[in-house]
Scaffold this motif. Structure first.
Motif, PDB file in Angstrom:
ATOM      1  N   VAL A  52      23.235  38.467  41.588  1.00 26.92           N
ATOM      2  CA  VAL A  52      24.220  39.501  41.246  1.00 26.92           C
ATOM      3  C   VAL A  52      25.548  39.200  41.923  1.00 26.92           C
ATOM      4  CG1 VAL A  52      24.822  41.938  41.515  1.00 26.92           C
ATOM      5  CG2 VAL A  52      22.526  41.308  40.778  1.00 26.92           C
ATOM      6  N   ALA A  53      25.528  38.963  43.234  1.00 28.51           N
ATOM      7  CA  ALA A  53      26.766  38.688  43.961  1.00 28.51           C
ATOM      8  C   ALA A  53      27.428  37.405  43.454  1.00 28.51           C
ATOM      9  CB  ALA A  53      26.492  38.596  45.464  1.00 28.51           C
ATOM     10  N   GLU A  54      26.622  36.378  43.181  1.00 33.78           N
ATOM     11  CA  GLU A  54      27.168  35.120  42.671  1.00 33.78           C
ATOM     12  C   GLU A  54      27.808  35.321  41.303  1.00 33.78           C
ATOM     13  OE1 GLU A  54      28.375  31.346  42.121  1.00 33.78           O
ATOM     14  OE2 GLU A  54      27.499  32.063  44.002  1.00 33.78           O
ATOM     15  N   GLY A  55      27.130  36.055  40.437  1.00 34.10           N
ATOM     16  CA  GLY A  55      27.691  36.315  39.120  1.00 34.10           C
ATOM     17  C   GLY A  55      28.986  37.104  39.186  1.00 34.10           C
ATOM     18  N   PHE A  56      29.029  38.100  40.062  1.00 36.54           N
ATOM     19  CA  PHE A  56      30.250  38.890  40.199  1.00 36.54           C
ATOM     20  C   PHE A  56      31.397  38.045  40.761  1.00 36.54           C
ATOM     21  CE2 PHE A  56      27.861  43.205  40.615  1.00 36.54           C
ATOM     22  CZ  PHE A  56      27.759  43.274  39.244  1.00 36.54           C
ATOM     23  N   CYS A  57      31.083  37.134  41.693  1.00 32.49           N
ATOM     24  CA  CYS A  57      32.113  36.253  42.232  1.00 32.49           C
ATOM     25  C   CYS A  57      32.662  35.338  41.135  1.00 32.49           C
ATOM     26  CB  CYS A  57      31.545  35.423  43.392  1.00 32.49           C
ATOM     27  SG  CYS A  57      32.767  34.357  44.183  1.00 32.49           S
ATOM     28  N   ARG A  58      31.771  34.776  40.334  1.00 31.47           N
ATOM     29  CA  ARG A  58      32.222  33.914  39.225  1.00 31.47           C
ATOM     30  C   ARG A  58      33.071  34.711  38.236  1.00 31.47           C
ATOM     31  NH1 ARG A  58      27.228  29.738  37.758  1.00 31.47           N
ATOM     32  NH2 ARG A  58      26.764  29.165  39.924  1.00 31.47           N
TER      33      ARG A  58
ATOM     34  N   ASP B 260      41.929  40.878  52.522  1.00 33.38           N
ATOM     35  CA  ASP B 260      42.610  42.150  52.261  1.00 33.38           C
ATOM     36  C   ASP B 260      43.389  42.169  50.954  1.00 33.38           C
ATOM     37  OD1 ASP B 260      41.631  43.231  54.626  1.00 33.38           O
ATOM     38  OD2 ASP B 260      43.314  42.447  55.802  1.00 33.38           O
ATOM     39  N   THR B 261      43.466  41.022  50.266  1.00 33.42           N
ATOM     40  CA  THR B 261      44.121  40.984  48.956  1.00 33.42           C
ATOM     41  C   THR B 261      43.197  40.355  47.907  1.00 33.42           C
ATOM     42  OG1 THR B 261      45.180  38.867  49.544  1.00 33.42           O
ATOM     43  CG2 THR B 261      46.451  40.892  49.915  1.00 33.42           C
ATOM     44  N   ALA B 262      41.905  40.380  48.178  1.00 33.14           N
ATOM     45  CA  ALA B 262      40.928  39.713  47.303  1.00 33.14           C
ATOM     46  C   ALA B 262      40.688  40.502  46.018  1.00 33.14           C
ATOM     47  CB  ALA B 262      39.611  39.532  48.049  1.00 33.14           C
ATOM     48  N   ILE B 263      40.130  39.802  45.032  1.00 37.24           N
ATOM     49  CA  ILE B 263      39.564  40.458  43.851  1.00 37.24           C
ATOM     50  C   ILE B 263      38.106  40.729  44.168  1.00 37.24           C
ATOM     51  CG2 ILE B 263      39.007  40.246  41.406  1.00 37.24           C
ATOM     52  CD1 ILE B 263      41.371  38.323  41.139  1.00 37.24           C
ATOM     53  N   LEU B 264      37.717  42.007  44.183  1.00 31.08           N
ATOM     54  CA  LEU B 264      36.367  42.424  44.550  1.00 31.08           C
ATOM     55  C   LEU B 264      35.632  42.923  43.313  1.00 31.08           C
ATOM     56  CD1 LEU B 264      37.284  44.618  47.669  1.00 31.08           C
ATOM     57  CD2 LEU B 264      36.798  42.164  47.638  1.00 31.08           C
ATOM     58  N   VAL B 265      34.417  42.447  43.108  1.00 35.63           N
ATOM     59  CA  VAL B 265      33.590  42.923  41.998  1.00 35.63           C
ATOM     60  C   VAL B 265      32.265  43.414  42.567  1.00 35.63           C
ATOM     61  CG1 VAL B 265      32.545  42.386  39.773  1.00 35.63           C
ATOM     62  CG2 VAL B 265      34.676  41.268  40.436  1.00 35.63           C
ATOM     63  N   LEU B 266      31.919  44.656  42.273  1.00 34.01           N
ATOM     64  CA  LEU B 266      30.685  45.282  42.734  1.00 34.01           C
ATOM     65  C   LEU B 266      29.942  45.867  41.547  1.00 34.01           C
ATOM     66  CD1 LEU B 266      33.182  46.157  44.842  1.00 34.01           C
ATOM     67  CD2 LEU B 266      31.253  47.076  46.133  1.00 34.01           C
TER      68      LEU B 266
END
Length: 343
Positions: A316-322, A114-120
């Protein structure tokens, strides 16, 4: 540095991929999840065991309640055609997949969701017109999170530019190299070009995705085998190259390869149009996405530096997480006056 959770989300038209990472005792822990991007209105499930299995697939969006994932496929008979439209990211079904993703990560033991950094991401051709509104909507539904939107094809590029702990990859020099990305999804194939540290605006665009091959496979199976299938089954057959027919498993790899050929030609033509003379000078073409393993051989036959990325479905998800990790660490560096290359 404050402990943080980082989440890359790829809400694809056929499946949703999640990569979560979080700080833990001086190291980074990770978790990957994937589930079908199926959404249907929720109904009452009277069987207690089945209802328990469906617990992680129930999500509320406003006053509406949805099934997502396998439960939507089985109980709601969703054929996953709702996502095959340009305004899909603005629809409640997309929001259900977003909120359901966070719900599944919480149930999976990921801390501080609930306090994460989210990248989509958004398809390249829709990013400019849709990203501000989508970021506003997602932030309203996840008010404790930091939400960042990026063009979809930048995910595989970020995977190459950053290591899994967010540090810059020493084997790539983005300021002095040229890299292209072709990300082959269900609804769109997205293109990006990086030259000397800059994303080239005129080379960012989208074309048809694996739906084109799935529709061709439907015709091939009907014409050559007399077998009728729907779009979700065709999508599955493209991956497994086997069709279940009255208790028999039939290998249809030759038909799959034939069905993919028209899309491969379209992707190659679009890449040539967007990248032009830059293709010859590129350090490499990163081919990613759920359809990458089928399309990459065709591209490599034309451009030998077109290479399949590792685990292309999750690229895509891995790159956004990095990128989320790199973003957080760059902000911390700025706060102590060190500066950063991460934008």
């Amino acid at each position: 540095m404050m402990q943080q959770t980082y989440i890359g989300i790829d809400i694809g038209r056929s499946s949703t991929k999640l990569v979560a990472a979080w700080d833990h005792d001086g190291s980074i822990q990770r978790k990957n999840l994937i589930f079908p991007s199926a959404v249907s209105p929720a109904i009452e499930i009277t069987d207690a065991t089945t209802a328990q299995h469906a617990r992680s697939d129930i999500v509320a969006v406003g006053e509406r309640t949805f099934f997502i994932g396998k439960t939507a496929l089985l109980q709601g008979k969703d054929e996953m055609t709702g996502g095959l439209r340009d305004d899909w990211a603005a629809r409640p079904e997309h929001m259900a997949l977003f909120l359901g993703s966070l719900h599944k990560l919480r149930l999976g033991g990921v801390p501080r969701v609930d306090t994460a950094i989210l990248v989509l991401g958004l398809p390249a051709k829709h990013y400019a017109s849709q990203h501000k509104q989508l970021a506003k909507q997602l932030s309203a539904q996840a008010p404790g999170c930091t939400v960042r939107l990026r063009p979809q094809p930048l995910g595989p590029l970020m995977r190459a530019l950053f290591l899994d702990d967010g540090r810059e990859n020493p084997e790539i020099d983005p300021d002095n190299e040229r890299w292209a990305v072709i990300e082959i999804g269900q609804y769109t194939t997205d293109f990006a070009l990086l030259e000397h540290g800059q994303v080239i605006e005129t080379a960012s665009d989208s074309g048809p995705g694996m739906r084109l091959a799935a529709e061709q496979l439907i015709r091939e199976l009907q014409n050559h085998r007399g077998i009728s299938i729907d779009l979700p089954e065709a999508t599955e057959i493209l991956e497994k190259k086997v069709v279940r027919h009255f208790g028999e498993s039939i290998n249809v790899e030759p038909l799959v390869l034939e069905a993919v050929r028209p899309l491969a030609n379209v992707v190659a033509q679009k890449a040539e149009q967007l990248f032009g003379q830059s293709v010859r000078k590129l350090n490499g073409i990163l081919v990613a996405g759920g359809g990458a393993s089928l399309i990459q051989p065709h591209l490599a036959a034309q451009w030998r530096h077109a290479r399949l990325v590792e685990d292309p479905r999750f690229a895509v998800a891995e790159g956004f997480c990095r990128f989320a990790i790199a973003y957080h660490r760059s902000q911390a560096a700025v706060n102590v006056g060190q500066g950063s290359k991460v934008a």
